[in-house]
Design a protein around this motif. Sequence first.
Motif, PDB file in Angstrom:
ATOM      1  N   GLN A  46     -47.691 -33.037  10.026  1.00 25.73           N
ATOM      2  CA  GLN A  46     -46.753 -32.072   9.417  1.00 25.73           C
ATOM      3  C   GLN A  46     -46.338 -31.198  10.346  1.00 25.73           C
ATOM      4  O   GLN A  46     -46.765 -30.794  11.330  1.00 25.73           O
ATOM      5  CB  GLN A  46     -47.289 -31.368   8.233  1.00 25.73           C
ATOM      6  CG  GLN A  46     -47.960 -31.854   7.081  1.00 25.73           C
ATOM      7  CD  GLN A  46     -46.966 -32.874   6.341  1.00 25.73           C
ATOM      8  OE1 GLN A  46     -45.842 -32.491   5.828  1.00 25.73           O
ATOM      9  NE2 GLN A  46     -47.069 -34.022   6.313  1.00 25.73           N
ATOM     10  N   PRO A  47     -44.802 -30.944  10.291  1.00 23.46           N
ATOM     11  CA  PRO A  47     -44.311 -29.917  11.377  1.00 23.46           C
ATOM     12  C   PRO A  47     -44.919 -28.428  11.285  1.00 23.46           C
ATOM     13  O   PRO A  47     -44.953 -28.080   9.922  1.00 23.46           O
ATOM     14  CB  PRO A  47     -42.636 -29.950  11.015  1.00 23.46           C
ATOM     15  CG  PRO A  47     -42.689 -30.414   9.284  1.00 23.46           C
ATOM     16  CD  PRO A  47     -43.962 -31.366   9.492  1.00 23.46           C
ATOM     17  N   PRO A  48     -44.942 -27.651  12.517  1.00 20.85           N
ATOM     18  CA  PRO A  48     -45.310 -26.551  12.016  1.00 20.85           C
ATOM     19  C   PRO A  48     -44.561 -25.623  11.129  1.00 20.85           C
ATOM     20  O   PRO A  48     -43.040 -25.846  11.046  1.00 20.85           O
ATOM     21  CB  PRO A  48     -45.226 -25.893  13.762  1.00 20.85           C
ATOM     22  CG  PRO A  48     -44.350 -26.810  14.477  1.00 20.85           C
ATOM     23  CD  PRO A  48     -44.375 -28.259  13.647  1.00 20.85           C
ATOM     24  N   LEU A  49     -44.920 -24.476  10.707  1.00 22.18           N
ATOM     25  CA  LEU A  49     -44.086 -23.363   9.939  1.00 22.18           C
ATOM     26  C   LEU A  49     -43.305 -22.763  10.912  1.00 22.18           C
ATOM     27  O   LEU A  49     -43.576 -22.540  11.849  1.00 22.18           O
ATOM     28  CB  LEU A  49     -45.286 -22.598   9.321  1.00 22.18           C
ATOM     29  CG  LEU A  49     -46.173 -23.228   8.153  1.00 22.18           C
ATOM     30  CD1 LEU A  49     -47.092 -22.128   7.485  1.00 22.18           C
ATOM     31  CD2 LEU A  49     -45.346 -23.680   7.081  1.00 22.18           C
ATOM     32  N   ARG A  50     -41.999 -22.593  10.396  1.00 25.46           N
ATOM     33  CA  ARG A  50     -40.982 -21.721  11.170  1.00 25.46           C
ATOM     34  C   ARG A  50     -41.335 -20.714  11.398  1.00 25.46           C
ATOM     35  O   ARG A  50     -41.810 -19.961  10.540  1.00 25.46           O
ATOM     36  CB  ARG A  50     -39.748 -22.016  10.437  1.00 25.46           C
ATOM     37  CG  ARG A  50     -39.307 -23.684  10.614  1.00 25.46           C
ATOM     38  CD  ARG A  50     -37.707 -23.626  10.007  1.00 25.46           C
ATOM     39  NE  ARG A  50     -36.781 -23.147  10.780  1.00 25.46           N
ATOM     40  CZ  ARG A  50     -35.642 -23.068  10.482  1.00 25.46           C
ATOM     41  NH1 ARG A  50     -35.246 -24.046   9.610  1.00 25.46           N
ATOM     42  NH2 ARG A  50     -34.688 -22.417  11.265  1.00 25.46           N
ATOM     43  N   THR A  51     -41.098 -20.090  12.461  1.00 23.60           N
ATOM     44  CA  THR A  51     -41.108 -18.570  12.906  1.00 23.60           C
ATOM     45  C   THR A  51     -39.841 -17.914  13.318  1.00 23.60           C
ATOM     46  O   THR A  51     -39.588 -16.929  13.289  1.00 23.60           O
ATOM     47  CB  THR A  51     -42.111 -18.482  13.958  1.00 23.60           C
ATOM     48  OG1 THR A  51     -41.753 -19.063  15.183  1.00 23.60           O
ATOM     49  CG2 THR A  51     -43.508 -18.817  13.819  1.00 23.60           C
ATOM     50  N   ASP A  52     -38.715 -18.835  13.488  1.00 22.97           N
ATOM     51  CA  ASP A  52     -37.347 -18.429  14.162  1.00 22.97           C
ATOM     52  C   ASP A  52     -36.626 -17.882  12.967  1.00 22.97           C
ATOM     53  O   ASP A  52     -35.492 -16.925  13.163  1.00 22.97           O
ATOM     54  CB  ASP A  52     -36.639 -19.602  14.494  1.00 22.97           C
ATOM     55  CG  ASP A  52     -36.599 -20.699  13.595  1.00 22.97           C
ATOM     56  OD1 ASP A  52     -37.551 -21.234  13.161  1.00 22.97           O
ATOM     57  OD2 ASP A  52     -35.215 -21.052  13.546  1.00 22.97           O
ATOM     58  N   LEU A  53     -36.883 -17.720  11.524  1.00 22.91           N
ATOM     59  CA  LEU A  53     -36.232 -17.181  10.346  1.00 22.91           C
ATOM     60  C   LEU A  53     -36.642 -15.943  10.119  1.00 22.91           C
ATOM     61  O   LEU A  53     -35.999 -15.180   9.438  1.00 22.91           O
ATOM     62  CB  LEU A  53     -36.323 -17.951   9.239  1.00 22.91           C
ATOM     63  CG  LEU A  53     -35.835 -19.556   9.350  1.00 22.91           C
ATOM     64  CD1 LEU A  53     -36.016 -20.239   8.094  1.00 22.91           C
ATOM     65  CD2 LEU A  53     -34.452 -19.681   9.770  1.00 22.91           C
ATOM     66  N   PHE A  54     -37.657 -15.596  10.748  1.00 19.80           N
ATOM     67  CA  PHE A  54     -38.320 -14.082  10.611  1.00 19.80           C
ATOM     68  C   PHE A  54     -37.320 -12.946  10.858  1.00 19.80           C
ATOM     69  O   PHE A  54     -36.845 -12.830  11.839  1.00 19.80           O
ATOM     70  CB  PHE A  54     -39.635 -13.835  11.338  1.00 19.80           C
ATOM     71  CG  PHE A  54     -40.202 -12.540  11.283  1.00 19.80           C
ATOM     72  CD1 PHE A  54     -40.771 -12.111   9.937  1.00 19.80           C
ATOM     73  CD2 PHE A  54     -40.117 -11.574  12.196  1.00 19.80           C
ATOM     74  CE1 PHE A  54     -41.462 -10.752   9.775  1.00 19.80           C
ATOM     75  CE2 PHE A  54     -40.631 -10.374  12.260  1.00 19.80           C
ATOM     76  CZ  PHE A  54     -41.409 -10.052  10.969  1.00 19.80           C
ATOM     77  N   ALA A  55     -37.010 -12.340   9.759  1.00 20.16           N
ATOM     78  CA  ALA A  55     -36.132 -11.053  10.019  1.00 20.16           C
ATOM     79  C   ALA A  55     -36.400 -10.071   8.804  1.00 20.16           C
ATOM     80  O   ALA A  55     -36.656 -10.549   7.842  1.00 20.16           O
ATOM     81  CB  ALA A  55     -34.629 -11.727   9.980  1.00 20.16           C
ATOM     82  N   ARG A  56     -36.033  -8.798   9.449  1.00 17.93           N
ATOM     83  CA  ARG A  56     -36.164  -7.759   8.520  1.00 17.93           C
ATOM     84  C   ARG A  56     -35.306  -7.881   7.412  1.00 17.93           C
ATOM     85  O   ARG A  56     -33.922  -8.138   7.689  1.00 17.93           O
ATOM     86  CB  ARG A  56     -35.852  -6.206   9.259  1.00 17.93           C
ATOM     87  CG  ARG A  56     -35.821  -5.019   8.141  1.00 17.93           C
ATOM     88  CD  ARG A  56     -35.746  -3.852   9.181  1.00 17.93           C
ATOM     89  NE  ARG A  56     -35.782  -2.660   8.473  1.00 17.93           N
ATOM     90  CZ  ARG A  56     -34.621  -2.227   7.838  1.00 17.93           C
ATOM     91  NH1 ARG A  56     -33.374  -2.750   8.093  1.00 17.93           N
ATOM     92  NH2 ARG A  56     -34.740  -0.861   7.049  1.00 17.93           N
ATOM     93  N   PRO A  57     -35.454  -7.785   6.058  1.00 14.25           N
ATOM     94  CA  PRO A  57     -34.493  -8.004   5.013  1.00 14.25           C
ATOM     95  C   PRO A  57     -33.477  -6.814   4.719  1.00 14.25           C
ATOM     96  O   PRO A  57     -33.700  -5.722   5.274  1.00 14.25           O
ATOM     97  CB  PRO A  57     -35.380  -8.030   3.596  1.00 14.25           C
ATOM     98  CG  PRO A  57     -36.833  -7.267   4.135  1.00 14.25           C
ATOM     99  CD  PRO A  57     -37.018  -7.446   5.658  1.00 14.25           C
ATOM    100  N   VAL A  58     -32.278  -6.989   4.384  1.00 10.42           N
ATOM    101  CA  VAL A  58     -31.541  -6.209   4.558  1.00 10.42           C
ATOM    102  C   VAL A  58     -31.704  -5.058   3.334  1.00 10.42           C
ATOM    103  O   VAL A  58     -32.020  -5.332   2.032  1.00 10.42           O
ATOM    104  CB  VAL A  58     -29.980  -6.749   3.832  1.00 10.42           C
ATOM    105  CG1 VAL A  58     -28.979  -6.010   3.790  1.00 10.42           C
ATOM    106  CG2 VAL A  58     -29.399  -8.156   4.800  1.00 10.42           C
ATOM    107  N   GLN A  59     -31.684  -3.754   3.798  1.00  7.12           N
ATOM    108  CA  GLN A  59     -31.811  -2.766   3.101  1.00  7.12           C
ATOM    109  C   GLN A  59     -30.535  -2.022   2.647  1.00  7.12           C
ATOM    110  O   GLN A  59     -29.501  -2.240   3.359  1.00  7.12           O
ATOM    111  CB  GLN A  59     -32.735  -1.627   3.555  1.00  7.12           C
ATOM    112  CG  GLN A  59     -33.781  -2.171   4.300  1.00  7.12           C
ATOM    113  CD  GLN A  59     -35.033  -2.579   3.583  1.00  7.12           C
ATOM    114  OE1 GLN A  59     -35.337  -1.943   2.525  1.00  7.12           O
ATOM    115  NE2 GLN A  59     -35.649  -3.738   3.587  1.00  7.12           N
TER     116      GLN A  59
END
Length: 364
Positions: A343-356
């Motif tokens: 299985q491919p590794p879980l992605r970390t490049d999408l990590f970002a603070r949600p819009v407030q």
Amino acid sequence: MFIMRKETALRPELRVKARGALDNATGRFEREHRIAEDDGWDLPEDERLLRTEVRLEAPRTAISYNRSPDLPFDRSVNPYRGCEHGCVYCFARPTHAWLNLSPGLDFETRLIARPGIGAVLAQEIGRRSYKVAPIAIGTNTDPYQPCEADHRVMREVLQVLHDWNHPVAITTKGALVERDIDLIAPMAAAGLVRVGISVTTLDAGLSRAMEPRCPSPQRRLQVIRRLSDVGVPVRVMIAPVIPGLTDHELEPILAAARAAGAVAASWIMLRLPLEVAPMMKDWLETRLPGRAAKVMARIREVHGGRDYDPEWGRRMRGEGLWSDLIAQRFDKACTREGLTIRQPPLRTDLFARPVQAGDQLSLF
């Protein structure tokens, strides 16, 4: 009436139903050990059922870090302390001793929920110094144990991870994971989540005896199917393999899980640290007296002559002939069932603070 003396035993008026542990042995850090003993006053005690008690803890931290070289993760979150599932073999039972509680019945009846941990988690992953990597949940106690239906602490944690696009690996025996498909399915589509469903045996009677408040094996297979149908990659986890008791079920479990939609598999040898070893031994002698000696002998064979070998690299797999045979059978069965695709590794490049509210939106 009863007075308390050395060692631990259940009070005779206490009725225990659907629990894994047979006793409530005092934790290893306590100075005094107590039992209920007749004081000579022949006064009847009202029978009462041992019920689950959930206390609340205001968490100061959310993420626990580890440096164990034989674990595939370096951080985890625990929404609960203790576990109502009551698996008699649970390696996490000794952690209850740190709370001045028994690893026995206290572990499955005196629980601690950690509401507010979601806000603490958001603070921790929101720090500039934080380096994103998959968070493991369910590696100590089950996040989808029955009390989650009322306290929703796991839901709180998962909502934060969903909002931040943070990768997570979930391990559970609980069917309540289906409740959170609305969060898990879109995370899976983005490559942010995997779920491991633990199946120890397909024998409903054995499961009921040693995992008394877990969903039945067939219900867990239904959970695999439900998650797989919405695109969630599911790993069947044969954890633990109990030599001499459940090891013969390796192939049937893998076949049933693959038929339900599992895409990966893993196994862990039974681990009996500290108070768990005598607890498991007592359970076998009481529930399965004709097999107890064989099972304990086989357990010692795979752990170098001891009830448990804590050494890294050996604690999860054991060693020797029986451990090697289990590993070979597991590998061959996985190959046969098509459960060896990496299985491919879980992605970390999408990590970002949600819009407030009030944030200036990006033009790009």
